[in-house]
Design an enzyme around this catalytic site. Sequence first.
Site, PDB file in Angstrom:
ATOM      1  N   ARG A  54       0.997  -1.315   0.150  1.00  0.00           N
ATOM      2  CA  ARG A  54       0.001  -0.205   0.056  1.00  0.00           C
ATOM      3  C   ARG A  54       0.834   1.319  -0.045  1.00  0.00           C
ATOM      4  O   ARG A  54       0.172   2.487  -0.343  1.00  0.00           O
ATOM      5  CB  ARG A  54      -0.978   0.048   1.164  1.00  0.00           C
ATOM      6  CG  ARG A  54      -1.739   1.114   1.127  1.00  0.00           C
ATOM      7  CD  ARG A  54      -3.218   0.936   2.065  1.00  0.00           C
ATOM      8  NE  ARG A  54      -2.857   0.353   3.437  1.00  0.00           N
ATOM      9  CZ  ARG A  54      -2.292   1.078   4.472  1.00  0.00           C
ATOM     10  NH1 ARG A  54      -2.193   2.496   4.289  1.00  0.00           N
ATOM     11  NH2 ARG A  54      -2.017   0.523   5.310  1.00  0.00           N
ATOM     12  N   TYR A 108     -13.656  13.757 -18.686  1.00  0.00           N
ATOM     13  CA  TYR A 108     -14.166  12.576 -18.645  1.00  0.00           C
ATOM     14  C   TYR A 108     -15.381  12.573 -17.415  1.00  0.00           C
ATOM     15  O   TYR A 108     -15.401  13.176 -16.571  1.00  0.00           O
ATOM     16  CB  TYR A 108     -13.149  11.598 -18.288  1.00  0.00           C
ATOM     17  CG  TYR A 108     -13.587  10.301 -17.772  1.00  0.00           C
ATOM     18  CD1 TYR A 108     -14.359   9.429 -18.424  1.00  0.00           C
ATOM     19  CD2 TYR A 108     -13.359   9.891 -16.643  1.00  0.00           C
ATOM     20  CE1 TYR A 108     -14.852   8.225 -17.855  1.00  0.00           C
ATOM     21  CE2 TYR A 108     -13.634   8.826 -16.025  1.00  0.00           C
ATOM     22  CZ  TYR A 108     -14.464   7.863 -16.767  1.00  0.00           C
ATOM     23  OH  TYR A 108     -15.000   6.837 -16.102  1.00  0.00           O
ATOM     24  N   ASP A 180      -4.521  15.810 -17.492  1.00  0.00           N
ATOM     25  CA  ASP A 180      -5.067  14.434 -17.839  1.00  0.00           C
ATOM     26  C   ASP A 180      -4.563  14.173 -19.167  1.00  0.00           C
ATOM     27  O   ASP A 180      -5.510  14.856 -20.335  1.00  0.00           O
ATOM     28  CB  ASP A 180      -6.439  14.112 -17.548  1.00  0.00           C
ATOM     29  CG  ASP A 180      -6.935  12.756 -17.678  1.00  0.00           C
ATOM     30  OD1 ASP A 180      -6.176  12.242 -18.799  1.00  0.00           O
ATOM     31  OD2 ASP A 180      -7.969  12.228 -17.321  1.00  0.00           O
ATOM     32  N   LYS A 205      -5.488   2.511 -20.130  1.00  0.00           N
ATOM     33  CA  LYS A 205      -5.748   2.815 -21.592  1.00  0.00           C
ATOM     34  C   LYS A 205      -4.508   2.532 -22.430  1.00  0.00           C
ATOM     35  O   LYS A 205      -3.955   1.556 -22.382  1.00  0.00           O
ATOM     36  CB  LYS A 205      -6.325   4.266 -21.639  1.00  0.00           C
ATOM     37  CG  LYS A 205      -7.398   4.616 -20.937  1.00  0.00           C
ATOM     38  CD  LYS A 205      -8.611   3.904 -20.918  1.00  0.00           C
ATOM     39  CE  LYS A 205     -10.011   4.114 -20.320  1.00  0.00           C
ATOM     40  NZ  LYS A 205      -9.798   4.333 -18.780  1.00  0.00           N
TER      41      LYS A 205
HETATM   42  C1  LIG Z   1      -9.443  10.633 -19.953  1.00  0.00           C
HETATM   43  C2  LIG Z   1      -9.864   9.794 -18.877  1.00  0.00           C
HETATM   44  N1  LIG Z   1      -9.091   9.938 -17.552  1.00  0.00           N
HETATM   45  C3  LIG Z   1      -9.443   9.042 -16.402  1.00  0.00           C
HETATM   46  C4  LIG Z   1     -10.400   8.025 -16.569  1.00  0.00           C
HETATM   47  C5  LIG Z   1     -10.406   7.260 -15.491  1.00  0.00           C
HETATM   48  O1  LIG Z   1      -9.695   6.042 -15.613  1.00  0.00           O
HETATM   49  P1  LIG Z   1      -9.759   4.868 -14.993  1.00  0.00           P
HETATM   50  O2  LIG Z   1     -11.078   3.933 -15.675  1.00  0.00           O
HETATM   51  O3  LIG Z   1      -8.532   4.010 -15.178  1.00  0.00           O
HETATM   52  O4  LIG Z   1     -10.218   5.016 -13.322  1.00  0.00           O
HETATM   53  C6  LIG Z   1     -10.693   7.556 -18.019  1.00  0.00           C
HETATM   54  C7  LIG Z   1     -11.498   6.361 -18.046  1.00  0.00           C
HETATM   55  O5  LIG Z   1     -12.270   6.293 -19.206  1.00  0.00           O
HETATM   56  C8  LIG Z   1     -10.362   8.692 -18.954  1.00  0.00           C
HETATM   57  O6  LIG Z   1     -10.989   8.333 -20.258  1.00  0.00           O
END
Ligand SMILES: Cc1ncc(COP(=O)(O)O)c(C=O)c1O
Length: 387
Positions: A54, A108, A180, A205
């Site tokens: 952790r 997102y 992001d 991703k």
């Molecule tokens: C641009 C973006 N940021 C963050 C996330 C969140 O990621 P996770 O599903 O790994 O928690 C996603 C998920 O689709 C995303 O497309």
Amino acid sequence: MASSRKPPRPHAFATLVLHAGEGAHAAGDPVVPPLVQSVNYVQEPGSDDLMYTRYGNTPNADRIQKRLAALEGAEDALVLASGMGATACGLLALLRPGDHLLASQYLYGGTYRLLMEEFQLMGIDVTLVEPFEPRAWRRRLRKETRAIFIESPVNPTCRVLDMRGVSLLTKELGIALVVDSTFASPVNFRPLEHGADVVIHSATKFLNGHHDVLGGVVCGTTPYIDEVRQKEIVWGQTPDPFACWLLERGLKTLDVRVQRQNASAQRLAQWLEGRKEVRRCHYPGLASHPDHAIAVDQLDGFGGMISFELGGGARAADRFAKRIKLIRYAASLGGVDTLVSEPRFSSHARFSPDERARVGIPDGFIRLSVGLEDCDDIMADLEQALR
Ligand SMILES: Cc1ncc(COP(=O)(O)O)c(C=O)c1O
């Protein structure tokens, strides 16, 4: 915030994805690093040098953190249990109750919920900004503003935000610019080179790329990453060693995967743009894309994500979704298999139709994550499903 950039890299990107962060090797060493699944590690009695999964300091996490920092050109990096865990811990390391965050309105859906529901409950106020409006950020600043958060390219509309103005502003004010960069991956875009202080990814991703790991990454300065680690530890957002091991395996092919996805997506976007069933195709590599000039200037590749709007709206989308054969209908993105999804049922399901339309997602909007299948085969499947 002090600069989070490291000096120039010792090797080219394609080499770093394989080897950055590795120590010297000797005869008898395994070429594939072992998976160390242990949660606990023997300590010197009385020492506070605790190794524990952790705490994010066990061997498989450590290796991948060094590599991810090198790929983004950051001083340090931390892997977390998911992209949402990365966004939450990454921002909570910067913000306190009473602070104010400016965020792009193009986010997102999960991030939107975190900022607009959870952060508000914690006393962190968030203002959503239309980033394409002139002087948008400056006009909404408050004396409590501590950071600006953007996502670029945007999920799912593929808009590309210009980093120049916003990064000059955050530097002038001494506040953090957090990006992001999930849609781009460091192959196509490295935000720290454009004035960002913090880079976040959903490693689920492109970074992992095989639809079999949930993970997240935060990159920045060492003192900042230490703060993020404290959040990770108390909120329990650390990935399991096996997730780190799989992520390392996925990363090895990041460069070749994304180069191929870039090339296939460019071809498919040009083809989709010419189809009569498609009202609009959104891909930063198209001259018709509103941010094409910014994308040419700032990105090294236009990415593997395309979205398109069907002229026939929701009914046409339903028909299309039922007809695809090779391509799967599934959420998530950035992996080796080509997937389509409809944001109205996935990433933006909690938005009302009006809210979706405001952020550029009308009904009939399809998101396509281009995988590694032969491009002609993907095109043939799209064609038979569209017809
Ligand atoms: C641009 C973006 N940021 C963050 C996330 C969140 O990621 P996770 O599903 O790994 O928690 C996603 C998920 O689709 C995303 O497309």
